[in-house]
Design a protein around this motif. Sequence first.
Motif, PDB file in Angstrom:
ATOM      1  N   ASN A 181     -13.473  -0.193 -10.741  1.00 27.00           N
ATOM      2  CA  ASN A 181     -12.846  -1.382 -11.314  1.00 27.00           C
ATOM      3  C   ASN A 181     -11.396  -1.516 -10.858  1.00 27.00           C
ATOM      4  O   ASN A 181     -10.721  -2.472 -11.212  1.00 27.00           O
ATOM      5  N   GLU A 182     -10.936  -0.542 -10.109  1.00 22.76           N
ATOM      6  CA  GLU A 182      -9.523  -0.498  -9.746  1.00 22.76           C
ATOM      7  C   GLU A 182      -9.283  -1.192  -8.412  1.00 22.76           C
ATOM      8  O   GLU A 182     -10.142  -1.191  -7.531  1.00 22.76           O
ATOM      9  N   TYR A 183      -8.105  -1.724  -8.263  1.00 17.96           N
ATOM     10  CA  TYR A 183      -7.711  -2.391  -7.028  1.00 17.96           C
ATOM     11  C   TYR A 183      -7.647  -1.373  -5.903  1.00 17.96           C
ATOM     12  O   TYR A 183      -7.041  -0.310  -6.051  1.00 17.96           O
ATOM     13  N   GLN A 184      -8.262  -1.678  -4.786  1.00 18.39           N
ATOM     14  CA  GLN A 184      -8.326  -0.759  -3.652  1.00 18.39           C
ATOM     15  C   GLN A 184      -7.379  -1.135  -2.522  1.00 18.39           C
ATOM     16  O   GLN A 184      -7.373  -0.488  -1.492  1.00 18.39           O
ATOM     17  N   GLY A 185      -6.610  -2.181  -2.687  1.00 17.68           N
ATOM     18  CA  GLY A 185      -5.695  -2.612  -1.637  1.00 17.68           C
ATOM     19  C   GLY A 185      -6.414  -3.465  -0.611  1.00 17.68           C
ATOM     20  O   GLY A 185      -7.637  -3.542  -0.593  1.00 17.68           O
ATOM     21  N   PRO A 186      -5.644  -4.110   0.242  1.00 17.80           N
ATOM     22  CA  PRO A 186      -6.267  -4.975   1.253  1.00 17.80           C
ATOM     23  C   PRO A 186      -7.019  -4.145   2.281  1.00 17.80           C
ATOM     24  O   PRO A 186      -6.654  -3.007   2.573  1.00 17.80           O
TER      25      PRO A 186
END
Length: 197
Positions: A181-186
């Motif tokens: 659910n966490e942001y993984q970056g571009p």
Amino acid sequence: MEARRYGPNIIVTGTPGCGKSSTCEFLKNKLKDYKYYNISDFAKDNDCFEGYDEGRKSHIVDEDKLLDMLEPLLRQGNSIVDWHVNDVFPERLIDLVVVLRCDNSNLYSRLHARGYHDSKIEENLDAEIMGVVKQDAVESYEPHIVVELQSDTKEDMVSNVSRIVAWEKMWLEQHPDGVTNEYQGPRSDDEDDEDSE
């Protein structure tokens, strides 16, 4: 809050009158362990309004408050989200965006039957002709998770639900350990190249 979810989150979106709620009713009956969020009702039930638009005769949703309340629920996965707006939900929490499309003659009849005033009908017909909802989806999410389905008849809706259920089964098979659910970056160009090999 949950770091991973083990079931997908699905947005069913489209111009008002294209069959979102009817499709979601069929879908809820097939995906019985899913939570269903009709965002118009959710916003009303949770007082997520910041005003009223007299011209459109509709409430203005406080998107920040809405997302503050909805994000913990989406982090659990197994959610069906029903709303004509799709670009406000965090990309990291959405696994499939189903954009329903409808022939304008059918759309006109549906909106007229709902009692929409002429300017609101015209605004929605224009949005459907221009593909506004799909464009918002493609600009907000990875294009490969956006699917456009025709929704003119009950048969279309049943077929669409079958396709979504088949997709859900495939998603579960491909993600036995869930997804973050966490942001993984571009994504970098190198990752894109590796994915295509």
